[in-house]
Design a protein around this motif. Structure first.
Motif, PDB file in Angstrom:
ATOM      1  N   PHE A 102      38.468  35.536  55.394  1.00 56.45           N
ATOM      2  CA  PHE A 102      39.564  35.603  56.364  1.00 56.45           C
ATOM      3  C   PHE A 102      40.879  35.149  55.732  1.00 56.45           C
ATOM      4  CE2 PHE A 102      42.135  33.504  59.636  1.00 56.45           C
ATOM      5  CZ  PHE A 102      42.313  34.554  60.520  1.00 56.45           C
ATOM      6  N   TYR A 103      40.854  33.993  55.067  1.00 59.51           N
ATOM      7  CA  TYR A 103      42.084  33.488  54.469  1.00 59.51           C
ATOM      8  C   TYR A 103      42.482  34.293  53.245  1.00 59.51           C
ATOM      9  CZ  TYR A 103      42.069  29.542  57.637  1.00 59.51           C
ATOM     10  OH  TYR A 103      42.109  28.768  58.755  1.00 59.51           O
ATOM     11  N   GLY A 104      41.521  34.905  52.563  1.00 56.90           N
ATOM     12  CA  GLY A 104      41.857  35.791  51.453  1.00 56.90           C
ATOM     13  C   GLY A 104      42.560  37.048  51.941  1.00 56.90           C
ATOM     14  N   PHE A 105      42.110  37.570  53.079  1.00 54.20           N
ATOM     15  CA  PHE A 105      42.729  38.781  53.633  1.00 54.20           C
ATOM     16  C   PHE A 105      44.113  38.490  54.195  1.00 54.20           C
ATOM     17  CE2 PHE A 105      43.416  41.734  57.193  1.00 54.20           C
ATOM     18  CZ  PHE A 105      43.403  42.925  56.488  1.00 54.20           C
ATOM     19  N   PHE A 106      44.240  37.390  54.924  1.00 50.34           N
ATOM     20  CA  PHE A 106      45.516  37.063  55.536  1.00 50.34           C
ATOM     21  C   PHE A 106      46.350  36.111  54.683  1.00 50.34           C
ATOM     22  CE2 PHE A 106      43.122  38.361  59.318  1.00 50.34           C
ATOM     23  CZ  PHE A 106      44.006  39.300  59.810  1.00 50.34           C
ATOM     24  N   GLY A 107      45.941  35.887  53.446  1.00 52.27           N
ATOM     25  CA  GLY A 107      46.693  35.015  52.558  1.00 52.27           C
ATOM     26  C   GLY A 107      48.042  35.585  52.176  1.00 52.27           C
ATOM     27  N   VAL A 108      48.219  36.895  52.272  1.00 50.23           N
ATOM     28  CA  VAL A 108      49.506  37.503  51.930  1.00 50.23           C
ATOM     29  C   VAL A 108      50.587  37.108  52.924  1.00 50.23           C
ATOM     30  CG1 VAL A 108      48.500  39.468  50.737  1.00 50.23           C
ATOM     31  CG2 VAL A 108      48.880  39.585  53.187  1.00 50.23           C
ATOM     32  N   PHE A 109      50.233  36.523  54.030  1.00 49.84           N
ATOM     33  CA  PHE A 109      51.221  36.153  55.032  1.00 49.84           C
ATOM     34  C   PHE A 109      51.636  34.685  54.934  1.00 49.84           C
ATOM     35  CE2 PHE A 109      48.847  39.646  57.106  1.00 49.84           C
ATOM     36  CZ  PHE A 109      49.868  40.574  57.085  1.00 49.84           C
ATOM     37  N   THR A 110      51.194  33.989  53.884  1.00 46.58           N
ATOM     38  CA  THR A 110      51.604  32.593  53.743  1.00 46.58           C
ATOM     39  C   THR A 110      53.056  32.531  53.312  1.00 46.58           C
ATOM     40  OG1 THR A 110      50.863  32.509  51.457  1.00 46.58           O
ATOM     41  CG2 THR A 110      49.271  31.854  53.153  1.00 46.58           C
ATOM     42  N   GLU A 111      53.661  31.365  53.450  1.00 44.51           N
ATOM     43  CA  GLU A 111      55.092  31.217  53.167  1.00 44.51           C
ATOM     44  C   GLU A 111      55.385  31.415  51.681  1.00 44.51           C
ATOM     45  OE1 GLU A 111      58.605  27.965  53.920  1.00 44.51           O
ATOM     46  OE2 GLU A 111      56.758  27.835  55.054  1.00 44.51           O
ATOM     47  N   GLU A 112      54.492  30.964  50.812  1.00 40.90           N
ATOM     48  CA  GLU A 112      54.736  31.099  49.378  1.00 40.90           C
ATOM     49  C   GLU A 112      54.750  32.564  48.948  1.00 40.90           C
ATOM     50  OE1 GLU A 112      51.984  29.200  50.430  1.00 40.90           O
ATOM     51  OE2 GLU A 112      53.162  27.360  50.564  1.00 40.90           O
ATOM     52  N   THR A 113      53.801  33.338  49.417  1.00 39.57           N
ATOM     53  CA  THR A 113      53.743  34.744  49.007  1.00 39.57           C
ATOM     54  C   THR A 113      54.824  35.574  49.674  1.00 39.57           C
ATOM     55  OG1 THR A 113      52.102  35.164  50.718  1.00 39.57           O
ATOM     56  CG2 THR A 113      51.287  34.693  48.513  1.00 39.57           C
ATOM     57  N   ARG A 114      55.317  35.157  50.821  1.00 36.85           N
ATOM     58  CA  ARG A 114      56.411  35.901  51.460  1.00 36.85           C
ATOM     59  C   ARG A 114      57.672  35.815  50.617  1.00 36.85           C
ATOM     60  NH1 ARG A 114      57.198  33.618  57.003  1.00 36.85           N
ATOM     61  NH2 ARG A 114      55.596  32.149  56.468  1.00 36.85           N
ATOM     62  N   LYS A 115      57.934  34.683  49.989  1.00 31.46           N
ATOM     63  CA  LYS A 115      59.131  34.546  49.150  1.00 31.46           C
ATOM     64  C   LYS A 115      59.013  35.401  47.892  1.00 31.46           C
ATOM     65  CE  LYS A 115      60.347  29.935  50.639  1.00 31.46           C
ATOM     66  NZ  LYS A 115      60.441  28.507  50.261  1.00 31.46           N
ATOM     67  N   LEU A 116      57.808  35.563  47.383  1.00 29.63           N
ATOM     68  CA  LEU A 116      57.625  36.345  46.161  1.00 29.63           C
ATOM     69  C   LEU A 116      57.677  37.837  46.425  1.00 29.63           C
ATOM     70  CD1 LEU A 116      54.718  34.321  44.527  1.00 29.63           C
ATOM     71  CD2 LEU A 116      57.133  34.269  43.925  1.00 29.63           C
ATOM     72  N   ASP A 117      57.320  38.283  47.601  1.00 28.92           N
ATOM     73  CA  ASP A 117      57.243  39.721  47.870  1.00 28.92           C
ATOM     74  C   ASP A 117      58.611  40.375  47.989  1.00 28.92           C
ATOM     75  OD1 ASP A 117      54.292  39.501  49.984  1.00 28.92           O
ATOM     76  OD2 ASP A 117      54.496  39.662  47.815  1.00 28.92           O
ATOM     77  N   ARG A 118      59.605  39.654  48.490  1.00 27.12           N
ATOM     78  CA  ARG A 118      60.909  40.282  48.721  1.00 27.12           C
ATOM     79  C   ARG A 118      61.804  40.092  47.514  1.00 27.12           C
ATOM     80  NH1 ARG A 118      63.512  39.652  54.251  1.00 27.12           N
ATOM     81  NH2 ARG A 118      64.846  41.091  53.188  1.00 27.12           N
ATOM     82  N   ARG A 119      62.027  41.154  46.800  1.00 21.56           N
ATOM     83  CA  ARG A 119      62.878  41.096  45.613  1.00 21.56           C
ATOM     84  C   ARG A 119      64.322  41.466  45.931  1.00 21.56           C
ATOM     85  NH1 ARG A 119      58.707  43.949  41.406  1.00 21.56           N
ATOM     86  NH2 ARG A 119      57.120  42.347  41.614  1.00 21.56           N
ATOM     87  N   ASP A 120      64.577  41.979  47.102  1.00 18.19           N
ATOM     88  CA  ASP A 120      65.924  42.425  47.442  1.00 18.19           C
ATOM     89  C   ASP A 120      66.827  41.295  47.932  1.00 18.19           C
ATOM     90  OD1 ASP A 120      64.458  42.038  49.716  1.00 18.19           O
ATOM     91  OD2 ASP A 120      65.439  43.649  50.831  1.00 18.19           O
ATOM     92  N   ARG A 121      66.313  40.111  48.156  1.00 17.58           N
ATOM     93  CA  ARG A 121      67.165  39.020  48.613  1.00 17.58           C
ATOM     94  C   ARG A 121      67.211  37.928  47.553  1.00 17.58           C
ATOM     95  NH1 ARG A 121      63.969  35.492  53.126  1.00 17.58           N
ATOM     96  NH2 ARG A 121      62.237  34.974  51.775  1.00 17.58           N
ATOM     97  N   TYR A 122      68.268  37.162  47.591  1.00 18.42           N
ATOM     98  CA  TYR A 122      68.462  36.099  46.615  1.00 18.42           C
ATOM     99  C   TYR A 122      67.766  34.833  47.085  1.00 18.42           C
ATOM    100  CZ  TYR A 122      70.755  32.496  43.930  1.00 18.42           C
ATOM    101  OH  TYR A 122      71.015  31.417  43.137  1.00 18.42           O
ATOM    102  N   ILE A 123      66.918  34.261  46.251  1.00 24.79           N
ATOM    103  CA  ILE A 123      66.236  33.005  46.535  1.00 24.79           C
ATOM    104  C   ILE A 123      66.700  31.992  45.500  1.00 24.79           C
ATOM    105  CG2 ILE A 123      64.013  31.843  46.780  1.00 24.79           C
ATOM    106  CD1 ILE A 123      62.816  34.611  47.414  1.00 24.79           C
ATOM    107  N   PRO A 124      67.470  30.983  45.930  1.00 25.56           N
ATOM    108  CA  PRO A 124      68.035  30.056  44.935  1.00 25.56           C
ATOM    109  C   PRO A 124      67.007  29.174  44.247  1.00 25.56           C
ATOM    110  CG  PRO A 124      68.607  29.390  47.162  1.00 25.56           C
ATOM    111  CD  PRO A 124      67.914  30.707  47.254  1.00 25.56           C
TER     112      PRO A 124
END
Length: 130
Positions: A102-124
């Motif tokens: 369950f956590y492996g499937f929904f692990g993509v929705f954690t806060e850490e992976t959300r920051k890595l997925d979006r390359r179009d915004r600036y993360i300081p």
């Protein structure tokens, strides 16, 4: 409202619409029946008929269905919470493989992976890879 109530209380009562109550028409059957004068077979037949009619008269199918659905959803919710989210304090349980999937499937929705997925915004906090 109050004058209407007083006026209705002061009126004479209306005669009953049911003529069987007033005694003008003889009833077909005496109610309640005298069970002492019946044979055992007649008593059994009468009780079965009475129970069946009582069950039909008091049936509430919509209410029963909603109660059953409420029970189903509450039991499902509690079991799902126990298996997936309850903290078992480092006690190995038979639910561990289910929790890992369950956590492996929904692990993509954690806060850490959300920051890595979006390359179009600036993360300081991350250095630029360009």
């Amino acid at each position: 409202m109050f004058p209407t109530l007083v006026r209705r209380l002061a009126q004479a009562t209306k005669p009953q619409a049911n003529s069987a109550v007033s005694g003008t028409v003889k009833l077909k059957k005496v109610w309640p029946p005298d069970l002492k004068s019946m044979s055992m077979q007649q008593q059994l037949r009468f009780e079965k008929k009475y129970k069946r009619r009582l069950k039909l008269a008091t049936a509430r199918p919509r209410w029963d269905k909603m109660v059953r659905l409420g029970q189903l959803f509450s039991i499902t919710f509690v079991l799902g919470y126990m298996v997936l989210f309850m903290d078992w304090r480092d006690v190995p349980t038979p639910f561990d493989p289910i929790r890992e999937k369950f956590y492996g499937f929904f692990g993509v929705f954690t806060e850490e992976t959300r920051k890595l997925d979006r390359r179009d915004r600036y993360i300081p906090s991350q250095p630029s890879t360009k």
